[in-house]
Design an enzyme around this catalytic site. Structure first.
Site, PDB file in Angstrom:
ATOM      1  N   ARG A 136       6.464  -2.651 -10.794  1.00 36.51           N
ATOM      2  CA  ARG A 136       5.745  -1.944  -9.726  1.00 36.51           C
ATOM      3  C   ARG A 136       6.496  -1.935  -8.393  1.00 36.51           C
ATOM      4  O   ARG A 136       6.066  -2.486  -7.393  1.00 36.51           O
ATOM      5  CB  ARG A 136       4.345  -2.526  -9.581  1.00 36.51           C
ATOM      6  CG  ARG A 136       3.577  -2.413 -10.889  1.00 36.51           C
ATOM      7  CD  ARG A 136       2.176  -2.894 -10.821  1.00 36.51           C
ATOM      8  NE  ARG A 136       1.339  -1.958 -10.053  1.00 36.51           N
ATOM      9  CZ  ARG A 136       0.062  -2.231  -9.798  1.00 36.51           C
ATOM     10  NH1 ARG A 136      -0.462  -3.360 -10.184  1.00 36.51           N
ATOM     11  NH2 ARG A 136      -0.661  -1.367  -9.115  1.00 36.51           N
ATOM     12  N   LYS A 153     -13.062   0.972  -5.847  1.00 32.68           N
ATOM     13  CA  LYS A 153     -12.083   0.030  -5.270  1.00 32.68           C
ATOM     14  C   LYS A 153     -10.837   0.787  -4.813  1.00 32.68           C
ATOM     15  O   LYS A 153     -10.350   0.586  -3.704  1.00 32.68           O
ATOM     16  CB  LYS A 153     -11.693  -1.003  -6.323  1.00 32.68           C
ATOM     17  CG  LYS A 153     -10.434  -1.805  -5.991  1.00 32.68           C
ATOM     18  CD  LYS A 153     -10.104  -2.861  -7.023  1.00 32.68           C
ATOM     19  CE  LYS A 153      -9.217  -2.383  -8.121  1.00 32.68           C
ATOM     20  NZ  LYS A 153      -7.791  -2.280  -7.824  1.00 32.68           N
TER      21      LYS A 153
HETATM   22  C1  EPZ Z   1      -2.569   2.695  -8.346  1.00 29.15           C
HETATM   23  O1  EPZ Z   1      -1.533   1.738  -8.357  1.00 29.15           O
HETATM   24  C2  EPZ Z   1      -3.841   1.936  -8.677  1.00 29.15           C
HETATM   25  N1  EPZ Z   1      -4.087   0.941  -7.623  1.00 29.15           N
HETATM   26  C3  EPZ Z   1      -3.709   1.275 -10.047  1.00 29.15           C
HETATM   27  O2  EPZ Z   1      -4.946   0.650 -10.354  1.00 29.15           O
HETATM   28  C4  EPZ Z   1      -3.450   2.363 -11.085  1.00 29.15           C
HETATM   29  O3  EPZ Z   1      -3.275   1.760 -12.355  1.00 29.15           O
HETATM   30  C5  EPZ Z   1      -2.185   3.142 -10.696  1.00 29.15           C
HETATM   31  O4  EPZ Z   1      -2.344   3.688  -9.365  1.00 29.15           O
HETATM   32  C6  EPZ Z   1      -1.905   4.303 -11.640  1.00 29.15           C
HETATM   33  O5  EPZ Z   1      -2.996   5.173 -11.660  1.00 29.15           O
HETATM   34  C7  EPZ Z   1      -4.627   1.348  -6.448  1.00 29.15           C
HETATM   35  O6  EPZ Z   1      -4.889   2.524  -6.233  1.00 29.15           O
HETATM   36  C8  EPZ Z   1      -4.876   0.284  -5.435  1.00 29.15           C
HETATM   37  P1  EPZ Z   1       1.630   4.030  -8.885  1.00 29.15           P
HETATM   38  P2  EPZ Z   1      -0.080   2.128  -7.758  1.00 29.15           P
HETATM   39  O7  EPZ Z   1       2.399   3.886  -7.613  1.00 29.15           O
HETATM   40  O8  EPZ Z   1      -0.234   3.136  -6.683  1.00 29.15           O
HETATM   41  C9  EPZ Z   1       6.053   3.502 -10.456  1.00 29.15           C
HETATM   42  C10 EPZ Z   1      -6.333  -1.049 -11.059  1.00 29.15           C
HETATM   43  O9  EPZ Z   1      -6.493  -1.493 -12.187  1.00 29.15           O
HETATM   44  N2  EPZ Z   1       6.430   3.456  -9.029  1.00 29.15           N
HETATM   45  O10 EPZ Z   1       0.870   5.295  -9.135  1.00 29.15           O
HETATM   46  O11 EPZ Z   1       0.622   0.862  -7.450  1.00 29.15           O
HETATM   47  C11 EPZ Z   1       5.227   2.304 -10.881  1.00 29.15           C
HETATM   48  O12 EPZ Z   1       6.068   1.235 -11.246  1.00 29.15           O
HETATM   49  C12 EPZ Z   1      -4.947  -0.772 -10.539  1.00 29.15           C
HETATM   50  O13 EPZ Z   1      -7.258  -0.744 -10.255  1.00 29.15           O
HETATM   51  C13 EPZ Z   1       7.776   3.380  -8.687  1.00 29.15           C
HETATM   52  O14 EPZ Z   1       8.650   3.360  -9.557  1.00 29.15           O
HETATM   53  O15 EPZ Z   1       0.611   2.821  -9.009  1.00 29.15           O
HETATM   54  C14 EPZ Z   1       4.431   2.841 -12.043  1.00 29.15           C
HETATM   55  O16 EPZ Z   1       5.223   2.765 -13.220  1.00 29.15           O
HETATM   56  C15 EPZ Z   1      -3.910  -1.277 -11.501  1.00 29.15           C
HETATM   57  N3  EPZ Z   1       8.126   3.341  -7.375  1.00 29.15           N
HETATM   58  C16 EPZ Z   1       4.233   4.326 -11.698  1.00 29.15           C
HETATM   59  O17 EPZ Z   1       5.172   4.619 -10.673  1.00 29.15           O
HETATM   60  C17 EPZ Z   1       7.184   3.374  -6.370  1.00 29.15           C
HETATM   61  O18 EPZ Z   1       7.558   3.349  -5.181  1.00 29.15           O
HETATM   62  C18 EPZ Z   1       2.841   4.626 -11.140  1.00 29.15           C
HETATM   63  O19 EPZ Z   1       2.615   3.701 -10.099  1.00 29.15           O
HETATM   64  C19 EPZ Z   1       5.816   3.439  -6.730  1.00 29.15           C
HETATM   65  C20 EPZ Z   1       5.472   3.487  -8.067  1.00 29.15           C
END
Ligand code: EPZ
Length: 415
Positions: free
Chosen positions: A121, A22
């Site tokens: 997020r 996914k």
């Molecule tokens: C991706 O989400 C995945 N989704 C998530 O999978 C996964 O849990 C996550 O990465 C971590 O591995 C997809 O790939 C579609 P991040 P993403 O940006 O990209 C903070 C599932 O179950 N952050 O890596 O949204 C954020 O709040 C889903 O399939 C900021 O602060 O996660 C988090 O604490 C759930 N500012 C951390 O970084 C930003 O601009 C990691 O988030 C972006 C993120």
């Protein structure tokens, strides 16, 4: 609201084919916005989120021809450069159209994603990166409005590792003028799969899979065919379920090299694992041993496997510490597991799980995608019947999960 009813106690036995990932499919579908030619994607999972993303792209003007497990996109008539709130609110990954729209068309209006169950997020890193590349961004009425004549290559440092942040900016840089370096970038295998697809389209990318990715912008990208990589979280989920139920299963069409920390933890729990080609065989006799888990960006232990291991630890021998470092609220499954008789204490981002010798079936509620998977695993081992409500979360990320589990001998049915 659909529910799942599970009679616990059956060890999982047999073979199961792993679906396409996914979290690779969603960004790669957005890459169809980067070219006027056809992008053919195969091994696509039949998931709710994939359907939502297809609809979002179609309403922008992308043509999409679906067949079983594949979609052929064509981006020669994209006129509507907008991702509306009602699409973004149900699927945060819609933010991944932002970079492609700005870099190909110079204009994008994408709704700010709301928070979600597991955390606020934000998308500030996506926005900061685009600004560093010269985009003018304003946020009005809950929408991100980005404009740019042509994005320019830039050096962008992520102060937090972000998977979709890395993916959005990698796609933006592919058509920008000049060289972009993404530092402290995400190393997840899904980022590498996206880079492989972009290279097939003519992009110049190196360093994907490390924490420094270099992209040299090109004038245009052409069409390609890309096969989506296997889903490592679906693979891990089935392996944990087999370990928890004391079963013996073989996963087909998967990969072991993207699951190393998960396989290590399952071995530590007492499972016997054999890898041959694109198959992983797992055998589990007796009660699992409790294993400590601390989530962190790849290649460390994946946050998307934390809830599943919490379920395993609930019935394991001994106590385990589970630390969640990525999201600020990813322990919603704890309350539900307690209803099944689990002993879990939570202090901030740390949980202590004391294994009990059995769980008792009850009615529980899914709160997010991976918490749902955790409750399915708990239901498979609990004595008696477990009914899981709000399983639409599950359908977002697991293709035909009750069919696959029934095939492995689970007593599970959708109500
Ligand atoms: C991706 O989400 C995945 N989704 C998530 O999978 C996964 O849990 C996550 O990465 C971590 O591995 C997809 O790939 C579609 P991040 P993403 O940006 O990209 C903070 C599932 O179950 N952050 O890596 O949204 C954020 O709040 C889903 O399939 C900021 O602060 O996660 C988090 O604490 C759930 N500012 C951390 O970084 C930003 O601009 C990691 O988030 C972006 C993120």
């Amino acid at each position: 609201m659909q529910k799942l009813a599970i009679q616990g106690g059956n060890p999982l036995q047999g073979e199961v084919r792993i679906s396409g990932a996914k979290n690779a499919a969603l960004p790669i579908m957005c890459a169809s916005l980067l070219t006027a030619e056809t992008l053919r994607l195969t091994n696509l999972p039949d998931l709710h989120d994939v359907g939502t993303m297809r609809k979002l792209l179609q309403q922008m003007g992308i043509t999409a021809k679906s067949a079983t497990g594949e979609i052929t996109f064509k981006g020669d008539k994209v006129e509507n450069w907008e991702a509306p709130y009602d699409m973004v609110k149900t699927m945060r990954a819609a933010i991944l159209v932002l970079g492609p729209l700005v870099t190909r068309f110079g204009d994008a209006r994408v709704s700010l994603p709301g928070g979600c169950a597991i955390g606020s997020r934000p998308v500030d890193l996506h926005i900061k990166g685009l600004q560093a590349m010269g985009a003018e961004i304003s946020i009005e009425h809950g929408y991100i409005h980005a404009k740019a004549k042509r994005l320019k290559g830039a050096r962008i440092f992520f102060d937090i590792v972000s998977v979709t942040g890395t993916e959005n900016l990698m796609m933006s840089a592919a058509l920008a003028d000049g060289v972009t370096v993404l530092e402290n970038s995400a190393r997840e295998p899904e980022v590498v799969d996206l880079a492989n697809c972009l290279r097939a389209m003519g992009a110049k990318i190196s360093g994907d899979g490390t924490d420094a990715i270099t992209i040299t912008g090109v004038e245009k990208l052409h069409g390609a065919h890309h096969r989506i990589m296997p889903d490592r979280i679906e693979s891990g989920t089935f392996l944990v379920a087999a370990t928890a139920t004391g079963g013996s299963i073989t996963l087909r069409e998967t990969r072991a090299d993207i699951l190393e920390t998960v396989l290590e933890k399952l071995t530590e729990a007492g499972a016997k694992i054999k890898v041959s080609g694109d198959s992983i065989h797992l055998e589990m006799n007796g009660r699992p041993k409790a294993v400590n888990v601390r989530t962190a960006p790849h290649p460390a232990f994946p946050t998307d496997m934390q809830a599943q291991f919490m379920a395993l630890n609930c019935i394991a021998e001994g106590s385990a510490i589970v630390i969640e470092t990525i999201f600020e609220n990813r322990f919603m499954h704890v309350q539900e597991l307690r209803r099944l008789g689990a002993h879990i204490d939570v202090e901030g981002n740390t949980s202590v799980v004391r294994g009990v010798d059995h769980l008792e079936g009850a009615t529980v509620m899914a709160t997010d995608l991976r918490a749902s998977a955790c409750l399915v695993i708990a239901g498979l081992v609990a004595q008696g019947e477990t009914v899981i409500d709000r399983i639409y979360h599950l359908d977002r990320g697991y293709e035909h999960i009750e069919a696959k589990l029934s095939q492995l001998g689970a007593n599970i049915r959708r109500l």
